[in-house]
Design a protein around this motif. Structure first.
Motif, PDB file in Angstrom:
ATOM      1  N   PRO A  94     -11.238 -34.324  47.174  1.00 24.96           N
ATOM      2  CA  PRO A  94     -11.424 -35.670  47.732  1.00 24.96           C
ATOM      3  C   PRO A  94     -12.658 -36.389  47.188  1.00 24.96           C
ATOM      4  O   PRO A  94     -13.777 -35.883  47.261  1.00 24.96           O
ATOM      5  CB  PRO A  94     -11.576 -35.401  49.235  1.00 24.96           C
ATOM      6  N   GLY A  95     -12.425 -37.554  46.610  1.00 23.28           N
ATOM      7  CA  GLY A  95     -13.521 -38.371  46.109  1.00 23.28           C
ATOM      8  C   GLY A  95     -14.209 -37.833  44.874  1.00 23.28           C
ATOM      9  O   GLY A  95     -15.149 -38.446  44.360  1.00 23.28           O
ATOM     10  N   ALA A  96     -13.750 -36.703  44.367  1.00 22.00           N
ATOM     11  CA  ALA A  96     -14.458 -36.054  43.259  1.00 22.00           C
ATOM     12  C   ALA A  96     -14.313 -36.803  41.937  1.00 22.00           C
ATOM     13  O   ALA A  96     -15.079 -36.572  41.007  1.00 22.00           O
ATOM     14  CB  ALA A  96     -13.952 -34.618  43.092  1.00 22.00           C
ATOM     15  N   ALA A  97     -13.335 -37.695  41.861  1.00 22.54           N
ATOM     16  CA  ALA A  97     -13.134 -38.457  40.621  1.00 22.54           C
ATOM     17  C   ALA A  97     -13.770 -39.841  40.708  1.00 22.54           C
ATOM     18  O   ALA A  97     -13.390 -40.752  39.983  1.00 22.54           O
ATOM     19  CB  ALA A  97     -11.644 -38.565  40.307  1.00 22.54           C
ATOM     20  N   GLY A  98     -14.714 -39.999  41.615  1.00 27.77           N
ATOM     21  CA  GLY A  98     -15.408 -41.272  41.731  1.00 27.77           C
ATOM     22  C   GLY A  98     -14.675 -42.235  42.647  1.00 27.77           C
ATOM     23  O   GLY A  98     -14.756 -42.135  43.864  1.00 27.77           O
ATOM     24  N   LYS A  99     -13.916 -43.149  42.061  1.00 30.34           N
ATOM     25  CA  LYS A  99     -13.217 -44.165  42.843  1.00 30.34           C
ATOM     26  C   LYS A  99     -11.854 -43.710  43.329  1.00 30.34           C
ATOM     27  O   LYS A  99     -11.132 -44.472  43.967  1.00 30.34           O
ATOM     28  CB  LYS A  99     -13.079 -45.449  42.026  1.00 30.34           C
ATOM     29  N   PHE A 100     -11.477 -42.478  43.019  1.00 31.29           N
ATOM     30  CA  PHE A 100     -10.206 -41.962  43.515  1.00 31.29           C
ATOM     31  C   PHE A 100     -10.301 -40.450  43.675  1.00 31.29           C
ATOM     32  O   PHE A 100     -11.245 -39.816  43.213  1.00 31.29           O
ATOM     33  CB  PHE A 100      -9.038 -42.339  42.592  1.00 31.29           C
ATOM     34  N   THR A 101      -9.310 -39.887  44.357  1.00 31.61           N
ATOM     35  CA  THR A 101      -9.291 -38.452  44.638  1.00 31.61           C
ATOM     36  C   THR A 101      -8.791 -37.667  43.435  1.00 31.61           C
ATOM     37  O   THR A 101      -7.776 -38.015  42.830  1.00 31.61           O
ATOM     38  CB  THR A 101      -8.398 -38.173  45.852  1.00 31.61           C
ATOM     39  N   GLY A 102      -9.502 -36.616  43.101  1.00 32.73           N
ATOM     40  CA  GLY A 102      -9.092 -35.754  42.009  1.00 32.73           C
ATOM     41  C   GLY A 102      -8.337 -34.540  42.530  1.00 32.73           C
ATOM     42  O   GLY A 102      -7.851 -34.516  43.654  1.00 32.73           O
ATOM     43  N   GLY A 103      -8.262 -33.504  41.709  1.00 37.44           N
ATOM     44  CA  GLY A 103      -7.557 -32.292  42.111  1.00 37.44           C
ATOM     45  C   GLY A 103      -7.151 -31.477  40.906  1.00 37.44           C
ATOM     46  O   GLY A 103      -7.447 -31.837  39.765  1.00 37.44           O
ATOM     47  N   ASP A 104      -6.455 -30.390  41.155  1.00 35.91           N
ATOM     48  CA  ASP A 104      -6.063 -29.487  40.073  1.00 35.91           C
ATOM     49  C   ASP A 104      -4.716 -28.853  40.388  1.00 35.91           C
ATOM     50  O   ASP A 104      -4.630 -27.881  41.146  1.00 35.91           O
ATOM     51  CB  ASP A 104      -7.132 -28.412  39.885  1.00 35.91           C
ATOM     52  N   ARG A 105      -3.660 -29.395  39.784  1.00 35.85           N
ATOM     53  CA  ARG A 105      -2.309 -28.906  40.057  1.00 35.85           C
ATOM     54  C   ARG A 105      -2.026 -27.554  39.428  1.00 35.85           C
ATOM     55  O   ARG A 105      -1.007 -26.925  39.722  1.00 35.85           O
ATOM     56  CB  ARG A 105      -1.265 -29.915  39.576  1.00 35.85           C
ATOM     57  N   THR A 106      -2.921 -27.060  38.568  1.00 35.02           N
ATOM     58  CA  THR A 106      -2.636 -25.809  37.870  1.00 35.02           C
ATOM     59  C   THR A 106      -2.559 -24.616  38.816  1.00 35.02           C
ATOM     60  O   THR A 106      -2.052 -23.562  38.437  1.00 35.02           O
ATOM     61  CB  THR A 106      -3.679 -25.526  36.776  1.00 35.02           C
ATOM     62  N   PHE A 107      -3.089 -24.763  40.034  1.00 30.17           N
ATOM     63  CA  PHE A 107      -3.034 -23.667  40.995  1.00 30.17           C
ATOM     64  C   PHE A 107      -1.783 -23.710  41.870  1.00 30.17           C
ATOM     65  O   PHE A 107      -1.621 -22.864  42.750  1.00 30.17           O
ATOM     66  CB  PHE A 107      -4.272 -23.700  41.903  1.00 30.17           C
ATOM     67  N   ALA A 108      -0.902 -24.670  41.642  1.00 31.58           N
ATOM     68  CA  ALA A 108       0.239 -24.881  42.541  1.00 31.58           C
ATOM     69  C   ALA A 108       1.158 -23.665  42.622  1.00 31.58           C
ATOM     70  O   ALA A 108       1.579 -23.266  43.713  1.00 31.58           O
ATOM     71  CB  ALA A 108       1.036 -26.109  42.108  1.00 31.58           C
ATOM     72  N   LEU A 109       1.476 -23.071  41.494  1.00 28.05           N
ATOM     73  CA  LEU A 109       2.418 -21.958  41.497  1.00 28.05           C
ATOM     74  C   LEU A 109       1.853 -20.759  42.252  1.00 28.05           C
ATOM     75  O   LEU A 109       2.545 -20.142  43.078  1.00 28.05           O
ATOM     76  CB  LEU A 109       2.773 -21.568  40.058  1.00 28.05           C
ATOM     77  N   GLN A 110       0.588 -20.426  42.008  1.00 33.04           N
ATOM     78  CA  GLN A 110      -0.020 -19.292  42.702  1.00 33.04           C
ATOM     79  C   GLN A 110      -0.120 -19.550  44.200  1.00 33.04           C
ATOM     80  O   GLN A 110       0.109 -18.647  45.016  1.00 33.04           O
ATOM     81  CB  GLN A 110      -1.416 -19.011  42.124  1.00 33.04           C
ATOM     82  N   MET A 111      -0.465 -20.781  44.573  1.00 34.17           N
ATOM     83  CA  MET A 111      -0.561 -21.120  45.979  1.00 34.17           C
ATOM     84  C   MET A 111       0.803 -21.025  46.658  1.00 34.17           C
ATOM     85  O   MET A 111       0.925 -20.546  47.792  1.00 34.17           O
ATOM     86  CB  MET A 111      -1.135 -22.519  46.156  1.00 34.17           C
ATOM     87  N   ALA A 112       1.840 -21.475  45.973  1.00 30.50           N
ATOM     88  CA  ALA A 112       3.196 -21.405  46.530  1.00 30.50           C
ATOM     89  C   ALA A 112       3.620 -19.957  46.747  1.00 30.50           C
ATOM     90  O   ALA A 112       4.210 -19.615  47.781  1.00 30.50           O
ATOM     91  CB  ALA A 112       4.180 -22.113  45.596  1.00 30.50           C
ATOM     92  N   ARG A 113       3.330 -19.112  45.780  1.00 35.05           N
ATOM     93  CA  ARG A 113       3.681 -17.696  45.913  1.00 35.05           C
ATOM     94  C   ARG A 113       2.937 -17.055  47.083  1.00 35.05           C
ATOM     95  O   ARG A 113       3.518 -16.322  47.891  1.00 35.05           O
ATOM     96  CB  ARG A 113       3.336 -16.956  44.622  1.00 35.05           C
ATOM     97  N   ALA A 114       1.648 -17.350  47.176  1.00 38.01           N
ATOM     98  CA  ALA A 114       0.835 -16.734  48.227  1.00 38.01           C
ATOM     99  C   ALA A 114       1.281 -17.181  49.614  1.00 38.01           C
ATOM    100  O   ALA A 114       1.420 -16.359  50.532  1.00 38.01           O
ATOM    101  CB  ALA A 114      -0.636 -17.087  48.010  1.00 38.01           C
ATOM    102  N   ALA A 115       1.514 -18.475  49.789  1.00 42.99           N
ATOM    103  CA  ALA A 115       1.879 -19.004  51.112  1.00 42.99           C
ATOM    104  C   ALA A 115       3.243 -18.503  51.556  1.00 42.99           C
ATOM    105  O   ALA A 115       3.436 -18.118  52.719  1.00 42.99           O
ATOM    106  CB  ALA A 115       1.849 -20.529  51.091  1.00 42.99           C
ATOM    107  N   SER A 116       4.217 -18.492  50.653  1.00 44.28           N
ATOM    108  CA  SER A 116       5.554 -18.034  51.036  1.00 44.28           C
ATOM    109  C   SER A 116       5.561 -16.539  51.321  1.00 44.28           C
ATOM    110  O   SER A 116       6.238 -16.077  52.249  1.00 44.28           O
ATOM    111  CB  SER A 116       6.580 -18.391  49.949  1.00 44.28           C
TER     112      SER A 116
END
Length: 266
Positions: A198-220
């Motif tokens: 949140p807010g890390a990109a200055g005027k907008f919210t940033g993030g990192d989608r590269t962790f999506a697959l690992q997060m999906a596996r872990a949560a399910s």
């Protein structure tokens, strides 16, 4: 929609972050319908997009088409592809008109404690999904559930979307998935919002989608009711959440991987 929830099949809430255009919504709904048909025996799919993006980092940021035009577009997508619909509501007056079009209501994270909003949503008689505030301990979400139950809401889902980790970052405490499951009708893992910065990109919210697959596996594999996945045909061009939304190819990989991990959960 309640009957579909009662199947016990994994639930996927999918769609673009906001209603950027009718064309975008229809093309993404077509993809969600493709997923629904591909995994017809394995999962339930609900189409989601927001008519209002009210929580924006900067003044003048794109905010969506508004409730009237937004509901028209959502209704068309639902009818054309026979998809159940969910969208965010921001004030109590949104609840009734949105419930006429959608099959489920969603309460945004920053509004998860708003009593009048929760009560209006609960009175519609349709299922409600409440996103846990980034500032909330999971056990404190019981209050939101109680407010909905007090006005007769029959089905309450809670969504984990990460907790503030200092400034400009979020972290997911997987224990919250178990805690909130204990007093709700199921917990949804918000795969893409939990990867925001949140807010890390200055005027907008940033993030990192590269962790999506690992997060999906872990949560399910942990054991959840469903997963919230924002998808967009061209994420880099998206007007909101461009850093974390998934394109159609990556979203399909995530769904397939999540379902394989769900199979191993007792």
């Amino acid at each position: 929609m309640v009957q579909e929830l009662e199947t016990g099949l994994p639930l996927f809430i999918m769609g673009p972050c906001g209603i950027e255009s009718e064309k975008l919504v229809l093309s993404t709904a077509e993809f969600v319908d493709k997923m629904r048909r591909k995994y017809a025996q394995s999962a339930v799919f609900i189409f989601k997009s927001s008519f209002l993006k009210d929580n924006r980092t900067s003044e003048g940021s794109w905010a969506g088409p508004g409730i009237e035009e937004g509901l028209r577009i959502l209704e068309r997508a639902g009818n054309e592809f026979d998809l159940p619909l969910i969208t965010d509501i921001h004030v109590a007056d949104h609840a009734a008109p949105v419930a006429e079009v959608c099959d489920m209501l969603q309460i945004p994270a920053f509004l998860c404690r708003q009593t009048s909003l929760l009560e209006a949503a609960g009175r519609t008689g349709i299922p409600v999904n409440v996103k846990k505030g980034q500032f909330m301990a999971p056990e404190n979400m019981r209050g939101s559930v109680d407010k909905l139950r007090s006005v007769g809401c029959s089905s309450v889902l809670l969504t984990e979307r990460g907790s503030f980790f200092g400034y400009g970052d979020l972290v997911v405490d997987m224990r919250s998935l178990t805690v909130m499951k204990g007093f709700s009708d199921g917990v949804i893992m918000d795969l893409t919002h939990s990867l925001q910065k949140p807010g890390a990109a200055g005027k907008f919210t940033g993030g990192d989608r590269t962790f999506a697959l690992q997060m999906a596996r872990a949560a399910s594999a942990w054991g959840i009711r469903g997963m919230f996945v924002e998808v967009h045909p061209r994420p880099a061009e998206a007007l909101s959440d461009s850093a974390v939304m998934l394109d159609f190819k990556d979203a399909e990989v995530v769904v397939d991987a999540a379902l394989k991990h769900w199979e191993g959960v007792s």
